[in-house]
Write an enzyme that holds these catalytic residues in place. Sequence first.
Site, PDB file in Angstrom:
ATOM      1  CE  LYS A   1      -5.041  -4.670   5.648  1.00 51.42           C
ATOM      2  NZ  LYS A   1      -5.534  -5.895   4.307  1.00 51.42           N
TER       3      LYS A   1
ATOM      4  CG  ASP B   1      -1.943  -1.095   1.726  1.00 52.96           C
ATOM      5  OD1 ASP B   1      -2.121  -1.804  -0.117  1.00 52.96           O
ATOM      6  OD2 ASP B   1      -2.566  -1.402   2.447  1.00 52.96           O
TER       7      ASP B   1
ATOM      8  CG  ASP C   1      -1.725  -3.730   5.412  1.00 48.44           C
ATOM      9  OD1 ASP C   1      -1.733  -3.517   4.013  1.00 48.44           O
ATOM     10  OD2 ASP C   1      -1.966  -4.331   5.329  1.00 48.44           O
TER      11      ASP C   1
END
Length: 340
Positions: free
Chosen positions: A261, A246, A259
């Site tokens: 989420k 990412d 990352d």
Amino acid sequence: LVRMQFLQILSRKPGSLELLFQIPFCQKQFPYACLSTSACVYSKKKKGNSYDQVDQEKYKNLVHSVTSYKTSAQTPETILKEDNLLYGPPAKHTPPIKAGTRTPKNWVPLINPSKRILPVSSGSNVPMKIGLQRTKMPSVTRILQQTLSPQQVSYLERWKQKMIEELGKEGFEEYTKNLFLQGELFHSALESIFLSEETAARDQGEDDVVAGYLSSVERVLEDISEVKALESGVHHETLQYLGLVDCVAKYRGQLCVIDWKTSEKPKPFLQNTYDNPLQVAAYIGAINHDANYDFQVRCGLVVVAYKDGSPAHPHFMDPDLCSQYWNKWLLRLEEYKDKN
């Protein structure tokens, strides 16, 4: 007894006791009487002591040895010698081995020792974005999905059945489709922000869908700087797996694999993110062993954003924690290769 009766008679007449205790009166009328705090003294026969019946001469030596004992003749050495004689030599304690602490058979270090580490520049360079190569190498997501524990599989199945009962089969499919779409739009919006292209997201109408998520990570974005890579493909040359990272950027001065989420439920602790830390560790190892990247990463960050706009939870992973999850990832990778 006569004196007690006399006192009782006087106590019945008011003023008699006061007169009695006056010093002159007592000296004249009762020169030899004295008062005691005790009510009466009984003359009783002294009880016999049971110890008097003990043969004092017989146990004289024992009593003398006990009463005259002052210091211990034992020392730590004599106590140890006595214990060894009675119980044998002490056994060395070995700590029990914790379950699940297996070591990978094919261990590869998280940090590439043969890779040259270049200093991270503070310039405004365009972040790297390498396309993901479509090869026969498995992806990190695929490896993690196919090596779920029975408990994780059971949990996901129960959640799926519960959602199907509430939404129906078609409703559940639509729900999961929207979740994936929102995640993709959220990542695109973040990419636009890092590339200073805020207007691009608004023109596509994405801000209405991901407005809550962007509001959730607003505080976290303030701590991110020097973005090195965005939505960039990585592959581990030695272990032969790939993935799509990412973001790689500095978080509070530490270069991290980040990352992003999304979640509808709060996840305030790292363990609430399930396999996400393993995914981050796998990406860190891949970057460090990928020749396309001229830097190495030692830290990770899992950011959980919420649709209702509540503050996101950033879970920072220091080098020690990344190393722990790296070992767990290697075990999952071995399990996947054994199955396939």
